[in-house]
Design a protein around this motif. Sequence first.
Motif, PDB file in Angstrom:
ATOM      1  N   LEU A   1       0.827  -1.208   0.000  1.00 42.75           N
ATOM      2  CA  LEU A   1       0.000   0.000   0.000  1.00 42.75           C
ATOM      3  C   LEU A   1       0.861   1.258   0.000  1.00 42.75           C
TER       4      LEU A   1
ATOM      5  N   GLU B   1     -10.804   6.716  -5.726  1.00 43.34           N
ATOM      6  CA  GLU B   1      -9.442   6.315  -5.379  1.00 43.34           C
ATOM      7  C   GLU B   1      -9.131   4.898  -5.846  1.00 43.34           C
ATOM      8  N   THR B   2     -10.135   4.040  -5.843  1.00 47.45           N
ATOM      9  CA  THR B   2      -9.897   2.665  -6.246  1.00 47.45           C
ATOM     10  C   THR B   2      -9.864   2.522  -7.768  1.00 47.45           C
TER      11      THR B   2
ATOM     12  N   VAL C   1     -13.696   7.044  -2.113  1.00 52.26           N
ATOM     13  CA  VAL C   1     -13.169   5.681  -2.128  1.00 52.26           C
ATOM     14  C   VAL C   1     -13.339   5.088  -3.517  1.00 52.26           C
TER      15      VAL C   1
ATOM     16  N   GLU D   1      -6.407   9.166   2.974  1.00 48.35           N
ATOM     17  CA  GLU D   1      -6.575   8.303   1.803  1.00 48.35           C
ATOM     18  C   GLU D   1      -5.948   6.934   2.057  1.00 48.35           C
TER      19      GLU D   1
ATOM     20  N   ARG E   1      -8.312   4.945   4.139  1.00 44.83           N
ATOM     21  CA  ARG E   1      -9.442   4.451   3.355  1.00 44.83           C
ATOM     22  C   ARG E   1      -9.025   3.255   2.500  1.00 44.83           C
ATOM     23  N   LYS E   2      -7.873   3.358   1.853  1.00 44.23           N
ATOM     24  CA  LYS E   2      -7.404   2.243   1.022  1.00 44.23           C
ATOM     25  C   LYS E   2      -7.094   1.018   1.868  1.00 44.23           C
ATOM     26  N   GLN E   3      -6.528   1.230   3.041  1.00 50.24           N
ATOM     27  CA  GLN E   3      -6.252   0.116   3.943  1.00 50.24           C
ATOM     28  C   GLN E   3      -7.567  -0.551   4.342  1.00 50.24           C
TER      29      GLN E   3
ATOM     30  N   VAL F   1       0.209   5.542  -1.059  1.00 51.39           N
ATOM     31  CA  VAL F   1      -0.673   6.591  -1.547  1.00 51.39           C
ATOM     32  C   VAL F   1       0.144   7.856  -1.750  1.00 51.39           C
TER      33      VAL F   1
ATOM     34  N   ARG G   1      -5.373   5.253 -11.206  1.00 50.03           N
ATOM     35  CA  ARG G   1      -4.767   6.574 -10.983  1.00 50.03           C
ATOM     36  C   ARG G   1      -4.308   7.128 -12.320  1.00 50.03           C
TER      37      ARG G   1
ATOM     38  N   VAL H   1     -10.336  -0.599   2.636  1.00 57.26           N
ATOM     39  CA  VAL H   1     -10.860  -1.312   1.464  1.00 57.26           C
ATOM     40  C   VAL H   1     -10.200  -2.686   1.357  1.00 57.26           C
TER      41      VAL H   1
END
Length: 184
Positions: A39, A136-137, A133, A91, A94-96, A41, A140, A98
């Motif tokens: 991970l 972001e998913t 989210v 961010e 949030r990614k963690q 960001v 990019r 997810v």
Amino acid sequence: MSAEFEQLLAEFESFQSKLQNVDSRFENIAGMQGDLAALEVSVSSPDRAVTVVAGVGGSIQDIRFTETAMQLGSQRLGAVVMATMREAVAEAARKQAVIVQEYAGGDAPVLEQVLETQSQVTGQPVEELRKRVEQETAARPPAQVGEAEESIVFRDTPARPPAAPGGDSAADSFLKSVWDEEDR
């Protein structure tokens, strides 16, 4: 077959099913750990003067400044760095969440809890954070023009000192031994 034997067989099959479930969960944990370890960001300030890279747990891995950042003045630069760091950490969280949610499935509402907490802290509606989210998913965008001019100011892993030309002095040997001890 007797009723007792059939009940025993059913219990054994149930036990085997639970073992298989545990095995698949352990496989999922290994996959989740790999995804979390990877991970990363990267968030830039709106003017692209500051970029902050955050990792798992909100750890700050890198901070980069462009030449534009150097012209902001200390007060403004500090504010831009802090705002960009907050956004990068949020961010990353949030990614963690997810990633954990994908592996945990419906067993734990991890993502929802993170979104609710961030909503309380930032005052942004949960729905807005949920849309982030989703954005972001998604893939990019490619690197923006001007990112090449960034200089690395902070990095979690320090670069090794250059080797001394023509051999090491006693001081160089001492410093290298200290450097090597820090890496352990």
